[in-house]
Design a protein around this motif. Structure first.
Motif, PDB file in Angstrom:
ATOM      1  N   PRO A   2      52.685  60.320  40.880  1.00  0.00           N
ATOM      2  CA  PRO A   2      51.611  60.846  41.713  1.00  0.00           C
ATOM      3  C   PRO A   2      51.673  62.372  41.769  1.00  0.00           C
ATOM      4  CG  PRO A   2      53.327  59.875  43.083  1.00  0.00           C
ATOM      5  CD  PRO A   2      53.677  59.569  41.653  1.00  0.00           C
ATOM      6  N   PRO A   3      50.539  63.021  41.999  1.00  0.00           N
ATOM      7  CA  PRO A   3      50.543  64.484  42.057  1.00  0.00           C
ATOM      8  C   PRO A   3      51.384  64.983  43.236  1.00  0.00           C
ATOM      9  CG  PRO A   3      48.428  63.619  42.761  1.00  0.00           C
ATOM     10  CD  PRO A   3      49.222  62.457  42.244  1.00  0.00           C
ATOM     11  N   ILE A   4      51.916  66.178  43.102  1.00  0.00           N
ATOM     12  CA  ILE A   4      52.732  66.772  44.154  1.00  0.00           C
ATOM     13  C   ILE A   4      51.806  67.274  45.254  1.00  0.00           C
ATOM     14  CG2 ILE A   4      54.350  68.619  44.699  1.00  0.00           C
ATOM     15  CD1 ILE A   4      55.166  68.580  41.729  1.00  0.00           C
ATOM     16  N   ARG A   5      52.088  66.846  46.494  1.00  0.00           N
ATOM     17  CA  ARG A   5      51.290  67.275  47.635  1.00  0.00           C
ATOM     18  C   ARG A   5      51.891  68.550  48.213  1.00  0.00           C
ATOM     19  NH1 ARG A   5      50.547  66.256  53.201  1.00  0.00           N
ATOM     20  NH2 ARG A   5      52.631  65.418  53.321  1.00  0.00           N
ATOM     21  N   ASP A   6      51.087  69.596  48.279  1.00  0.00           N
ATOM     22  CA  ASP A   6      51.571  70.875  48.809  1.00  0.00           C
ATOM     23  C   ASP A   6      51.579  70.845  50.324  1.00  0.00           C
ATOM     24  OD1 ASP A   6      51.738  71.716  46.235  1.00  0.00           O
ATOM     25  OD2 ASP A   6      49.899  72.890  46.274  1.00  0.00           O
ATOM     26  N   LYS A   7      52.762  71.066  50.890  1.00  0.00           N
ATOM     27  CA  LYS A   7      52.896  71.138  52.346  1.00  0.00           C
ATOM     28  C   LYS A   7      54.013  72.133  52.617  1.00  0.00           C
ATOM     29  CE  LYS A   7      54.799  68.665  56.166  1.00  0.00           C
ATOM     30  NZ  LYS A   7      56.190  68.388  56.158  1.00  0.00           N
ATOM     31  N   TYR A   8      53.666  73.289  53.119  1.00  0.00           N
ATOM     32  CA  TYR A   8      54.723  74.232  53.397  1.00  0.00           C
ATOM     33  C   TYR A   8      54.634  74.740  54.823  1.00  0.00           C
ATOM     34  CZ  TYR A   8      51.103  76.548  50.623  1.00  0.00           C
ATOM     35  OH  TYR A   8      49.932  76.922  50.057  1.00  0.00           O
ATOM     36  N   THR A   9      55.828  75.004  55.360  1.00  0.00           N
ATOM     37  CA  THR A   9      55.958  75.539  56.696  1.00  0.00           C
ATOM     38  C   THR A   9      56.650  76.881  56.564  1.00  0.00           C
ATOM     39  OG1 THR A   9      56.281  73.286  57.496  1.00  0.00           O
ATOM     40  CG2 THR A   9      56.846  75.068  59.003  1.00  0.00           C
ATOM     41  N   ILE A  10      55.991  77.923  57.005  1.00  0.00           N
ATOM     42  CA  ILE A  10      56.544  79.270  56.914  1.00  0.00           C
ATOM     43  C   ILE A  10      56.738  79.798  58.333  1.00  0.00           C
ATOM     44  CG2 ILE A  10      56.158  81.614  56.088  1.00  0.00           C
ATOM     45  CD1 ILE A  10      54.377  80.367  53.879  1.00  0.00           C
ATOM     46  N   HIS A  11      57.961  80.139  58.658  1.00  0.00           N
ATOM     47  CA  HIS A  11      58.270  80.662  59.988  1.00  0.00           C
ATOM     48  C   HIS A  11      57.476  81.946  60.234  1.00  0.00           C
ATOM     49  CE1 HIS A  11      60.566  82.370  63.329  1.00  0.00           C
ATOM     50  NE2 HIS A  11      60.994  81.128  63.548  1.00  0.00           N
ATOM     51  N   ILE A  26      57.855  72.444  51.295  1.00  0.00           N
ATOM     52  CA  ILE A  26      58.745  73.607  51.380  1.00  0.00           C
ATOM     53  C   ILE A  26      58.751  74.138  52.807  1.00  0.00           C
ATOM     54  CG2 ILE A  26      59.135  75.956  50.551  1.00  0.00           C
ATOM     55  CD1 ILE A  26      57.509  75.042  48.003  1.00  0.00           C
ATOM     56  N   THR A  27      59.959  74.438  53.309  1.00  0.00           N
ATOM     57  CA  THR A  27      60.108  75.054  54.622  1.00  0.00           C
ATOM     58  C   THR A  27      60.832  76.378  54.441  1.00  0.00           C
ATOM     59  OG1 THR A  27      60.276  72.876  55.659  1.00  0.00           O
ATOM     60  CG2 THR A  27      61.032  74.756  56.951  1.00  0.00           C
ATOM     61  N   VAL A  28      60.239  77.451  54.959  1.00  0.00           N
ATOM     62  CA  VAL A  28      60.822  78.788  54.840  1.00  0.00           C
ATOM     63  C   VAL A  28      61.246  79.240  56.228  1.00  0.00           C
ATOM     64  CG1 VAL A  28      60.421  81.174  54.131  1.00  0.00           C
ATOM     65  CG2 VAL A  28      59.350  79.314  52.860  1.00  0.00           C
ATOM     66  N   GLY A  29      62.527  79.590  56.368  1.00  0.00           N
ATOM     67  CA  GLY A  29      63.100  79.941  57.667  1.00  0.00           C
ATOM     68  C   GLY A  29      62.807  81.359  58.113  1.00  0.00           C
ATOM     69  N   SER A  30      63.198  81.636  59.338  1.00  0.00           N
ATOM     70  CA  SER A  30      62.978  82.923  59.989  1.00  0.00           C
ATOM     71  C   SER A  30      63.626  84.070  59.217  1.00  0.00           C
ATOM     72  CB  SER A  30      63.567  82.857  61.401  1.00  0.00           C
ATOM     73  OG  SER A  30      63.586  84.120  61.978  1.00  0.00           O
ATOM     74  N   GLY A  31      62.886  85.152  59.038  1.00  0.00           N
ATOM     75  CA  GLY A  31      63.434  86.343  58.423  1.00  0.00           C
ATOM     76  C   GLY A  31      63.558  86.297  56.909  1.00  0.00           C
ATOM     77  N   PRO A  46      62.017  67.616  49.026  1.00  0.00           N
ATOM     78  CA  PRO A  46      61.664  68.853  49.729  1.00  0.00           C
ATOM     79  C   PRO A  46      62.713  69.948  49.555  1.00  0.00           C
ATOM     80  CG  PRO A  46      62.323  67.148  51.280  1.00  0.00           C
ATOM     81  CD  PRO A  46      62.318  66.515  49.934  1.00  0.00           C
ATOM     82  N   ILE A  47      62.300  71.185  49.838  1.00  0.00           N
ATOM     83  CA  ILE A  47      63.191  72.343  49.818  1.00  0.00           C
ATOM     84  C   ILE A  47      63.161  72.959  51.217  1.00  0.00           C
ATOM     85  CG2 ILE A  47      63.615  74.643  48.882  1.00  0.00           C
ATOM     86  CD1 ILE A  47      62.268  73.749  46.290  1.00  0.00           C
ATOM     87  N   VAL A  48      64.355  73.158  51.787  1.00  0.00           N
ATOM     88  CA  VAL A  48      64.478  73.796  53.091  1.00  0.00           C
ATOM     89  C   VAL A  48      65.256  75.092  52.892  1.00  0.00           C
ATOM     90  CG1 VAL A  48      65.379  73.604  55.436  1.00  0.00           C
ATOM     91  CG2 VAL A  48      64.446  71.585  54.305  1.00  0.00           C
ATOM     92  N   ILE A  49      64.596  76.215  53.127  1.00  0.00           N
ATOM     93  CA  ILE A  49      65.193  77.536  52.947  1.00  0.00           C
ATOM     94  C   ILE A  49      65.541  78.079  54.324  1.00  0.00           C
ATOM     95  CG2 ILE A  49      64.827  79.868  52.068  1.00  0.00           C
ATOM     96  CD1 ILE A  49      62.754  78.644  50.118  1.00  0.00           C
ATOM     97  N   GLY A  50      66.797  78.471  54.508  1.00  0.00           N
ATOM     98  CA  GLY A  50      67.277  78.975  55.793  1.00  0.00           C
ATOM     99  C   GLY A  50      66.721  80.341  56.142  1.00  0.00           C
ATOM    100  N   SER A  51      67.436  81.034  57.015  1.00  0.00           N
ATOM    101  CA  SER A  51      66.941  82.320  57.504  1.00  0.00           C
ATOM    102  C   SER A  51      67.546  83.498  56.734  1.00  0.00           C
ATOM    103  CB  SER A  51      67.244  82.462  58.995  1.00  0.00           C
ATOM    104  OG  SER A  51      68.626  82.411  59.219  1.00  0.00           O
ATOM    105  N   ASN A  52      66.804  84.587  56.725  1.00  0.00           N
ATOM    106  CA  ASN A  52      67.232  85.869  56.173  1.00  0.00           C
ATOM    107  C   ASN A  52      67.619  85.844  54.696  1.00  0.00           C
ATOM    108  OD1 ASN A  52      66.886  87.160  58.714  1.00  0.00           O
ATOM    109  ND2 ASN A  52      68.812  86.251  59.365  1.00  0.00           N
ATOM    110  N   ASN A  53      66.997  84.989  53.913  1.00  0.00           N
ATOM    111  CA  ASN A  53      67.202  84.988  52.468  1.00  0.00           C
ATOM    112  C   ASN A  53      66.243  85.989  51.841  1.00  0.00           C
ATOM    113  OD1 ASN A  53      69.095  82.652  51.895  1.00  0.00           O
ATOM    114  ND2 ASN A  53      67.550  81.668  53.178  1.00  0.00           N
ATOM    115  N   ILE A  54      66.609  86.507  50.664  1.00  0.00           N
ATOM    116  CA  ILE A  54      65.722  87.388  49.910  1.00  0.00           C
ATOM    117  C   ILE A  54      65.513  86.744  48.542  1.00  0.00           C
ATOM    118  CG2 ILE A  54      65.413  89.661  48.862  1.00  0.00           C
ATOM    119  CD1 ILE A  54      67.228  90.788  51.094  1.00  0.00           C
TER     120      ILE A  54
END
Length: 177
Positions: A2-11, A26-31, A46-54
């Motif tokens: 099935p096609p990939i469903r885009d759902k992202y949460t950006i802090h 995709i979840t993008v954390g604070s900072g 899913p991908i969960v990205i923590g805080s203060n990453n560059i």
């Protein structure tokens, strides 16, 4: 498939440029700061990205496994690197054009040097303070000396980017658009 469903949460305190390619859950954390032309694909899980990453230009982060790919806090993904690791700890540096295969799990305070290819034949966990360097991807341990100064430099780098990127790039909001 099935096609990939885009759902992202950006802090709300994250800086994600409009020019970033996001696919999947995709979840993008604070900072966290995501430069233009970066690519983040959650193909299988899913991908969960923590805080203060560059995450710099041309960096590619891909999750090909069904499990959640977790990226800790205060990591730097430099220009043109590719990371498929199912888990990344805290304070890691993936240098320019380095590649980390999906069979590798990064602990904390690891450095993968510029142009290094980390592709083990079986699943592997890199211990804390592991440094991979050179054309043969040799390994050694970092003593941790200078860790405080490194953290301070990253904080200043992030402050600068949070100030400058919005001046020259449109930002993406966290509503999935």
């Amino acid at each position: 498939m099935p096609p990939i469903r885009d759902k992202y949460t950006i802090h709300s305190k994250a800086v994600v440029c409009q020019d970033v390619e996001l696919k999947g859950d995709i979840t993008v954390g604070s900072g966290t700061i995501v430069h233009p032309k970066a690519t983040i694909f959650a193909i299988a899980g899913p991908i969960v990205i923590g805080s203060n990453n560059i995450i710099e230009e041309g960096a590619i982060i891909v999750n090909r496994r069904k499990e959640v790919m977790r990226i800790g806090d205060d990591n730097i993904f430099e220009i043109g690197c590719r990371v498929e690791s199912p888990s990344v700890g805290n304070f890691n540096t993936i240098s320019t054009r380095a590649r980390v295969h999906h069979t590798v799990r990064l602990s904390s305070f690891c450095v993968v040097g510029a142009g290094c290819l980390v592709v083990p034949t079986e699943d592997e966990v890199l211990d804390d303070y592991t440094v991979i360097y050179g054309p043969a991807a040799e390994r050694r341990k970092w003593t941790g000396r200078g860790k405080v100064q490194e953290a301070d430099l990253r904080r200043k780098h992030a402050e600068y980017l949070r100030e400058m990127l919005p001046k020259f790039n449109r930002l993406r909001r966290g509503d999935g658009t």
